[in-house]
Design a protein around this motif. Sequence first.
Motif, PDB file in Angstrom:
ATOM      1  N   THR A   1     -27.161  -7.153  74.287  1.00 48.54           N
ATOM      2  CA  THR A   1     -28.224  -8.081  73.907  1.00 48.54           C
ATOM      3  C   THR A   1     -27.847  -8.904  72.682  1.00 48.54           C
ATOM      4  O   THR A   1     -28.687  -9.606  72.131  1.00 48.54           O
ATOM      5  CB  THR A   1     -29.523  -7.325  73.622  1.00 48.54           C
ATOM      6  OG1 THR A   1     -29.312  -6.411  72.533  1.00 48.54           O
ATOM      7  CG2 THR A   1     -29.980  -6.550  74.832  1.00 48.54           C
ATOM      8  N   LEU A   2     -26.576  -8.793  72.262  1.00 50.22           N
ATOM      9  CA  LEU A   2     -26.083  -9.545  71.103  1.00 50.22           C
ATOM     10  C   LEU A   2     -26.946  -9.323  69.866  1.00 50.22           C
ATOM     11  O   LEU A   2     -27.346 -10.254  69.174  1.00 50.22           O
ATOM     12  CB  LEU A   2     -25.993 -11.042  71.429  1.00 50.22           C
ATOM     13  CG  LEU A   2     -25.099 -11.416  72.605  1.00 50.22           C
ATOM     14  CD1 LEU A   2     -25.131 -12.910  72.854  1.00 50.22           C
ATOM     15  CD2 LEU A   2     -23.664 -10.948  72.357  1.00 50.22           C
ATOM     16  N   GLY A   3     -27.208  -8.062  69.588  1.00 52.96           N
ATOM     17  CA  GLY A   3     -27.971  -7.715  68.389  1.00 52.96           C
ATOM     18  C   GLY A   3     -29.429  -7.423  68.655  1.00 52.96           C
ATOM     19  O   GLY A   3     -30.163  -7.128  67.706  1.00 52.96           O
ATOM     20  N   GLY A   4     -29.873  -7.508  69.885  1.00 52.08           N
ATOM     21  CA  GLY A   4     -31.277  -7.229  70.194  1.00 52.08           C
ATOM     22  C   GLY A   4     -32.026  -8.512  70.453  1.00 52.08           C
ATOM     23  O   GLY A   4     -32.075  -9.411  69.616  1.00 52.08           O
ATOM     24  N   ALA A   5     -32.580  -8.640  71.656  1.00 54.91           N
ATOM     25  CA  ALA A   5     -33.287  -9.870  72.007  1.00 54.91           C
ATOM     26  C   ALA A   5     -34.539 -10.052  71.172  1.00 54.91           C
ATOM     27  O   ALA A   5     -34.795 -11.116  70.626  1.00 54.91           O
ATOM     28  CB  ALA A   5     -33.643  -9.843  73.494  1.00 54.91           C
ATOM     29  N   THR A   6     -35.338  -9.012  71.036  1.00 59.07           N
ATOM     30  CA  THR A   6     -36.557  -9.055  70.235  1.00 59.07           C
ATOM     31  C   THR A   6     -36.747  -7.694  69.606  1.00 59.07           C
ATOM     32  O   THR A   6     -36.055  -6.726  69.909  1.00 59.07           O
ATOM     33  CB  THR A   6     -37.789  -9.376  71.111  1.00 59.07           C
ATOM     34  OG1 THR A   6     -37.958  -8.332  72.081  1.00 59.07           O
ATOM     35  CG2 THR A   6     -37.644 -10.709  71.819  1.00 59.07           C
ATOM     36  N   ASN A   7     -37.716  -7.605  68.694  1.00 59.23           N
ATOM     37  CA  ASN A   7     -38.032  -6.321  68.082  1.00 59.23           C
ATOM     38  C   ASN A   7     -38.559  -5.323  69.107  1.00 59.23           C
ATOM     39  O   ASN A   7     -38.490  -4.112  68.891  1.00 59.23           O
ATOM     40  CB  ASN A   7     -39.060  -6.503  66.963  1.00 59.23           C
ATOM     41  CG  ASN A   7     -38.454  -7.165  65.737  1.00 59.23           C
ATOM     42  OD1 ASN A   7     -37.246  -7.088  65.515  1.00 59.23           O
ATOM     43  ND2 ASN A   7     -39.279  -7.816  64.945  1.00 59.23           N
ATOM     44  N   THR A   8     -39.099  -5.805  70.213  1.00 62.48           N
ATOM     45  CA  THR A   8     -39.665  -4.898  71.209  1.00 62.48           C
ATOM     46  C   THR A   8     -38.582  -4.126  71.961  1.00 62.48           C
ATOM     47  O   THR A   8     -38.898  -3.165  72.659  1.00 62.48           O
ATOM     48  CB  THR A   8     -40.520  -5.675  72.221  1.00 62.48           C
ATOM     49  OG1 THR A   8     -39.729  -6.710  72.805  1.00 62.48           O
ATOM     50  CG2 THR A   8     -41.731  -6.288  71.536  1.00 62.48           C
ATOM     51  N   THR A   9     -37.313  -4.533  71.842  1.00 66.90           N
ATOM     52  CA  THR A   9     -36.222  -3.795  72.478  1.00 66.90           C
ATOM     53  C   THR A   9     -35.467  -2.929  71.478  1.00 66.90           C
ATOM     54  O   THR A   9     -34.469  -2.304  71.838  1.00 66.90           O
ATOM     55  CB  THR A   9     -35.231  -4.762  73.140  1.00 66.90           C
ATOM     56  OG1 THR A   9     -34.648  -5.601  72.137  1.00 66.90           O
ATOM     57  CG2 THR A   9     -35.923  -5.610  74.186  1.00 66.90           C
ATOM     58  N   MET A  10     -35.931  -2.863  70.240  1.00 63.57           N
ATOM     59  CA  MET A  10     -35.244  -2.086  69.219  1.00 63.57           C
ATOM     60  C   MET A  10     -35.415  -0.590  69.474  1.00 63.57           C
ATOM     61  O   MET A  10     -36.496  -0.119  69.793  1.00 63.57           O
ATOM     62  CB  MET A  10     -35.774  -2.437  67.826  1.00 63.57           C
ATOM     63  CG  MET A  10     -35.051  -1.723  66.688  1.00 63.57           C
ATOM     64  SD  MET A  10     -35.769  -2.117  65.082  1.00 63.57           S
ATOM     65  CE  MET A  10     -35.430  -3.874  65.023  1.00 63.57           C
ATOM     66  N   VAL A  11     -34.319   0.170  69.307  1.00 63.55           N
ATOM     67  CA  VAL A  11     -34.355   1.619  69.414  1.00 63.55           C
ATOM     68  C   VAL A  11     -34.181   2.224  68.018  1.00 63.55           C
ATOM     69  O   VAL A  11     -33.927   1.508  67.045  1.00 63.55           O
ATOM     70  CB  VAL A  11     -33.268   2.128  70.374  1.00 63.55           C
ATOM     71  CG1 VAL A  11     -33.594   1.750  71.810  1.00 63.55           C
ATOM     72  CG2 VAL A  11     -31.899   1.592  69.977  1.00 63.55           C
TER      73      VAL A  11
END
Length: 290
Positions: A235-245
């Motif tokens: 995701t190249l660093g994470g698409a949005t905060n909602t995909t953060m683990v």
Amino acid sequence: MKSRKSEARAAAVLIAPFVVAYLVLFIYPTVKMVELTFTDAPLIGEGAWVGVRNYVRMWSDRQFWNALWNTLYFVLLTVVPNTVIGLLIAMMVSRLKGWLQSVVLAAFFLPYILPVSVVTLIWQWVLDPQFGIAQYPLSFFVGERVPVFRTRAWIMPTVGFVTIWWTCGFNILLFLAGLRNISSEYYDAAALDGAGRWKQFRHITLPLIWPVAALVLTIQLILQLKIFDQLYLLTLGGATNTTMVLVQAIYRQAFVTNKGGYGATIALALFVLIVALSVLQYQFLRARDR
């Protein structure tokens, strides 16, 4: 008595390197991390004592709870499917003989030895919305090309699929070793009694392979709770905060915003979560085995 003392000294000398390494490389960093959670320290350097402020902040942090949910969601997507797929493939491979079994097993195990950077690069090409080969079947079923690593609903399932493709080979090896330890006499006797494939699997294979399945499930649970590399790269660093683990939240707090104390607090929460879920799952599986 002299012999016992000599054996005790020899045992102490042999285990001393391990004990020292364990204390220096695990116990001491763990104690320092717990101590760091009670400070407002940056990533490098000392910080002022703030008590339980970091824990209060974490409890009310929506980003932390989103990261926790995304981590658990990813576990649901990968742990059990990865185990089941590994068992099914191992059962199919075990029926092959000679060089054909070796070739098929090598084909399934090959992705596991690839570094995560190569794995993510392969699947970025395969799933590229412009020229990716996987876009042809996707567009057939969906009706259009899908930028899977930029679409919220597709990110986690796609990364889960890539993770299963990448790590399933190790599970296959473990299950194959377990299947080879099951005597063929059990299946011969069951066949003479008129038992079909399903009954043989249910009453012979599954009970005897269950200890290996419990091991695989525990290993997969620990690994997938620490998901970071493939999600971050795909995701190249994470698409949005909602995909953060959770591991990505630790990385962002400690390395990006330079909040080492709060990052250590999230890391400690992840450590407790891994220990708690692993122990609960292992005890549940042992109870079922009994």
